[in-house]
Design a protein around this motif. Structure first.
Motif, mmCIF file in Angstrom:
data_model
loop_
_atom_site.group_PDB
_atom_site.id
_atom_site.type_symbol
_atom_site.label_atom_id
_atom_site.label_comp_id
_atom_site.label_asym_id
_atom_site.label_seq_id
_atom_site.Cartn_x
_atom_site.Cartn_y
_atom_site.Cartn_z
ATOM 1 N N GLY A 1 43.441 36.571 32.534
ATOM 2 C CA GLY A 1 42.228 37.091 33.151
ATOM 3 C C GLY A 1 41.253 37.658 32.143
ATOM 4 N N LYS A 2 41.415 37.303 30.856
ATOM 5 C CA LYS A 2 40.440 37.801 29.886
ATOM 6 C C LYS A 2 39.950 36.712 28.954
ATOM 7 N N THR A 3 38.771 36.907 28.442
ATOM 8 C CA THR A 3 38.151 35.911 27.570
ATOM 9 C C THR A 3 37.651 36.590 26.295
ATOM 10 N N MET A 4 38.596 36.864 25.381
ATOM 11 C CA MET A 4 38.176 37.513 24.134
ATOM 12 C C MET A 4 37.767 36.491 23.082
ATOM 13 N N GLY A 5 37.959 35.225 23.426
ATOM 14 C CA GLY A 5 37.636 34.177 22.435
ATOM 15 C C GLY A 5 38.922 33.674 21.811
ATOM 16 N N ILE A 6 39.092 32.366 21.879
ATOM 17 C CA ILE A 6 40.318 31.749 21.376
ATOM 18 C C ILE A 6 40.504 31.990 19.875
ATOM 19 N N MET A 7 39.384 32.005 19.126
ATOM 20 C CA MET A 7 39.508 32.180 17.670
ATOM 21 C C MET A 7 40.145 33.536 17.352
ATOM 22 N N LYS A 8 39.768 34.558 18.139
ATOM 23 C CA LYS A 8 40.330 35.899 17.899
ATOM 24 C C LYS A 8 41.750 36.009 18.428
ATOM 25 N N MET A 9 42.013 35.340 19.543
ATOM 26 C CA MET A 9 43.303 35.573 20.209
ATOM 27 C C MET A 9 44.454 34.724 19.689
ATOM 28 N N ARG A 10 44.134 33.522 19.208
ATOM 29 C CA ARG A 10 45.243 32.622 18.853
ATOM 30 C C ARG A 10 46.129 33.252 17.754
ATOM 31 N N GLY A 11 47.405 33.001 17.919
ATOM 32 C CA GLY A 11 48.336 33.521 16.921
ATOM 33 C C GLY A 11 48.766 34.954 17.174
ATOM 34 N N ASN A 12 48.159 35.610 18.158
ATOM 35 C CA ASN A 12 48.494 37.013 18.431
ATOM 36 C C ASN A 12 49.223 37.104 19.766
ATOM 37 N N TRP A 13 50.453 37.562 19.703
ATOM 38 C CA TRP A 13 51.259 37.656 20.932
ATOM 39 C C TRP A 13 50.576 38.491 21.983
ATOM 40 N N TYR B 1 52.221 38.340 29.433
ATOM 41 C CA TYR B 1 51.903 37.961 30.814
ATOM 42 C C TYR B 1 53.010 38.531 31.691
ATOM 43 N N ARG B 2 52.716 39.586 32.396
ATOM 44 C CA ARG B 2 53.687 40.227 33.300
ATOM 45 C C ARG B 2 55.076 40.337 32.669
ATOM 46 N N GLY B 3 55.085 40.887 31.445
ATOM 47 C CA GLY B 3 56.367 41.149 30.782
ATOM 48 C C GLY B 3 56.883 39.988 29.951
ATOM 49 N N THR B 4 56.277 38.816 30.084
ATOM 50 C CA THR B 4 56.730 37.642 29.311
ATOM 51 C C THR B 4 55.826 37.438 28.099
ATOM 52 N N PRO B 5 56.416 37.285 26.903
ATOM 53 C CA PRO B 5 55.586 37.043 25.716
ATOM 54 C C PRO B 5 54.786 35.751 25.867
ATOM 55 N N LEU B 6 53.519 35.836 25.541
ATOM 56 C CA LEU B 6 52.628 34.677 25.680
ATOM 57 C C LEU B 6 51.908 34.451 24.358
ATOM 58 N N MET B 7 52.037 33.238 23.834
ATOM 59 C CA MET B 7 51.354 32.897 22.577
ATOM 60 C C MET B 7 50.110 32.059 22.887
ATOM 61 N N PRO B 8 48.924 32.588 22.590
ATOM 62 C CA PRO B 8 47.718 31.770 22.744
ATOM 63 C C PRO B 8 47.539 30.887 21.505
ATOM 64 N N THR B 9 47.255 29.630 21.740
ATOM 65 C CA THR B 9 46.999 28.750 20.598
ATOM 66 C C THR B 9 45.886 27.765 20.966
ATOM 67 N N PHE B 10 45.484 26.967 19.979
ATOM 68 C CA PHE B 10 44.422 25.998 20.259
ATOM 69 C C PHE B 10 44.929 24.901 21.201
ATOM 70 N N HIS B 11 44.012 24.359 21.990
ATOM 71 C CA HIS B 11 44.317 23.203 22.846
ATOM 72 C C HIS B 11 44.462 21.987 21.934
ATOM 73 N N PRO B 12 45.424 21.090 22.217
ATOM 74 C CA PRO B 12 45.552 19.897 21.371
ATOM 75 C C PRO B 12 44.268 19.074 21.282
ATOM 76 N N ALA B 13 43.436 19.118 22.331
ATOM 77 C CA ALA B 13 42.171 18.363 22.282
ATOM 78 C C ALA B 13 41.281 18.896 21.152
ATOM 79 N N TYR B 14 41.388 20.192 20.866
ATOM 80 C CA TYR B 14 40.613 20.773 19.755
ATOM 81 C C TYR B 14 41.084 20.161 18.431
ATOM 82 N N LEU B 15 42.416 19.989 18.311
ATOM 83 C CA LEU B 15 42.945 19.410 17.067
ATOM 84 C C LEU B 15 42.544 17.948 16.909
#
Ligand code: URA
Length: 301
Positions: free
Chosen positions: A233-245, A248-262
């Motif tokens: 529910g937040k949009t801090m920007g993928i560049m800032k968020m990726r790689g930072n754990w 999500y409701r107690g479960t570790p969530l890793m944000p990363t780039f979408h494969p389409a970006y690669l």
């Protein structure tokens, strides 16, 4: 699930499938009914049992006993509180499969977004192991996924499959789903994709929350900004968020780039960033990491 509730649900699904088979595309439903239908079914707690991990048996998680969870009265488009732990409900594998099948049945006939229901070829529910410890979440089906009814089967999907294999896993070891279960329509265009609207996301994301509640992965990977936004529910920007754990409701969530970006940006440095995120995920899951794996996408290999 209570038998009354189960019977009612079965009867409703049967009735809707019957209408659909006779050519009915839309049914009138009151806001009140829609709100009730969006609630998860009542879950019954089971005696705790060790889970078997497809990834690392030594990393099996204990399943806690919980009290019975009552349906909540969340408004249709609301999200669960993403910072509070999601309910941990111990289920036997039979109950888990039944809960997942019942959810699938509801999703496959969903017409909440009438414009998407009428333009789609298939509902793309998700694919993989319902006991997976690792779950990947993308944005929405594209044309290939819409045609085949399976997420991530186009070019971006081929790349995701390679990433999963580079981690030493197969697609069937993990679960793959999207924020949206239908392809965002592109009226008047013969090709191309569009980002889901906030309304579409709010309408569809409760299904993903239910999938996660049933699968109970140990780690989530959000592929791209839309997946992060849908889950957290937040949009801090993928560049800032990726790689930072994140959590999500107690479960570790890793944000990363979408494969389409690669696919759009073929720089080794960007591939390495995604790979470092996956190494971090492997570490979290206590998976073995070889020296060769550690060095993928570095200049000196
Ligand atoms: N992109 C996504 O986000 N999901 C798919 O299923 C395919 C492409």
């Amino acid at each position: 699930m209570s038998s009354d509730y189960g019977q009612l649900l079965d009867a409703t699904i049967h009735h809707l499938q019957d209408l659909k088979s006779r050519g009915t595309r839309y049914v009138e439903v009151s806001t009140e009914t829609l709100r009730s239908l969006s609630q998860p079914p009542v879950r019954v707690a089971q005696v705790s049992k060790p889970a078997v991990s497809p990834i690392s048996k030594s990393a099996d998680r204990p399943i806690e006993k919980t009290a019975e969870i009552q349906p909540t009265s969340l408004p249709l488009a609301s999200q669960p509180e993403t910072s509070s732990p999601r309910p941990v409900v111990a289920k036997s594998s039979v109950e888990k499969s039944a809960a997942f099948a019942a959810l699938r049945d509801r999703v496959m006939v969903c017409v909440k977004c009438a414009h998407l229901a009428s333009s789609r070829k298939n509902v793309v529910f998700g694919v993989g192991n319902i006991d997976a410890q690792l779950m990947f979440v993308g944005e929405a089906p594209g044309a290939d996924e819409d045609a085949q009814g399976e997420p991530f089967v186009g070019r971006a999907g081929e790349l995701l499959t390679k990433i999963i294999q580079a981690m030493g896993l197969q697609r069937g070891d993990v679960f793959i789903a999207n924020i949206l279960k239908c392809r965002p329509d592109t009226p008047g265009q013969s090709s191309g994709n569009r980002k889901p609207t906030p309304d579409e996301m709010a309408t569809c994301v409760p299904y993903l929350h239910e999938q996660i509640d049933i699968i109970q992965p140990r780690v989530l990977v959000a592929l791209g900004a839309t997946a992060i936004e849908g889950l957290l529910g937040k949009t801090m920007g993928i560049m800032k968020m990726r790689g930072n754990w994140q959590t999500y409701r107690g479960t570790p969530l890793m944000p990363t780039f979408h494969p389409a970006y690669l696919l759009r940006n073929q720089a080794m440095s960007e591939k390495r960033k995604v790979w470092e995120d996956m190494l971090s995920v492997m570490g979290k899951l206590e998976m073995p990491i070889s020296e060769k794996q550690r060095n993928y996408f570095t200049k000196v290999q």
